[in-house]
Design a protein around this motif. Sequence first.
Motif, PDB file in Angstrom:
ATOM      1  N   ALA A 107       0.829  -1.204   0.000  1.00  0.00           N
ATOM      2  CA  ALA A 107       0.000   0.000   0.000  1.00  0.00           C
ATOM      3  C   ALA A 107       0.865   1.256   0.000  1.00  0.00           C
ATOM      4  O   ALA A 107       0.544   2.232  -0.676  1.00  0.00           O
ATOM      5  N   LEU A 108       1.967   1.222   0.738  1.00  0.00           N
ATOM      6  CA  LEU A 108       2.883   2.364   0.775  1.00  0.00           C
ATOM      7  C   LEU A 108       3.485   2.623  -0.606  1.00  0.00           C
ATOM      8  O   LEU A 108       3.567   3.774  -1.045  1.00  0.00           O
ATOM      9  N   VAL A 147       0.660   4.062  -2.948  1.00  0.00           N
ATOM     10  CA  VAL A 147       0.371   5.473  -2.656  1.00  0.00           C
ATOM     11  C   VAL A 147       1.539   6.360  -3.095  1.00  0.00           C
ATOM     12  O   VAL A 147       1.331   7.436  -3.660  1.00  0.00           O
ATOM     13  N   ILE A 202       1.431   6.605  -6.939  1.00  0.00           N
ATOM     14  CA  ILE A 202       0.348   7.486  -7.383  1.00  0.00           C
ATOM     15  C   ILE A 202       0.710   8.944  -7.119  1.00  0.00           C
ATOM     16  O   ILE A 202       0.484   9.824  -7.964  1.00  0.00           O
ATOM     17  N   THR A 203       1.292   9.217  -5.961  1.00  0.00           N
ATOM     18  CA  THR A 203       1.694  10.582  -5.623  1.00  0.00           C
ATOM     19  C   THR A 203       2.756  11.095  -6.587  1.00  0.00           C
ATOM     20  O   THR A 203       2.685  12.235  -7.068  1.00  0.00           O
TER      21      THR A 203
END
Length: 74
Positions: A53-54, A57, A60-61
Amino acid sequence: MDWVPIAFGTFKAAALLIAMFFAIKWHYDQGQKYGRQAVLRASAKVTGLFVLALLVVGGITFALSNFLGLDLTY
């Protein structure tokens, strides 16, 4: 008004410490109940999902930042 941050900060610290104690105690009791292998396997799964998940994210960032034209160089 100088006492408000001290009082609220003390309450927050106490509440977090009490919650951490009971969370650790509950997890320790669950480990005794299910066995060491099952707890380690579940911990590895949760850690893997967190890292995944890290990375998602972060990716995506980074992509969104590049898309918006932000300068990401040092």
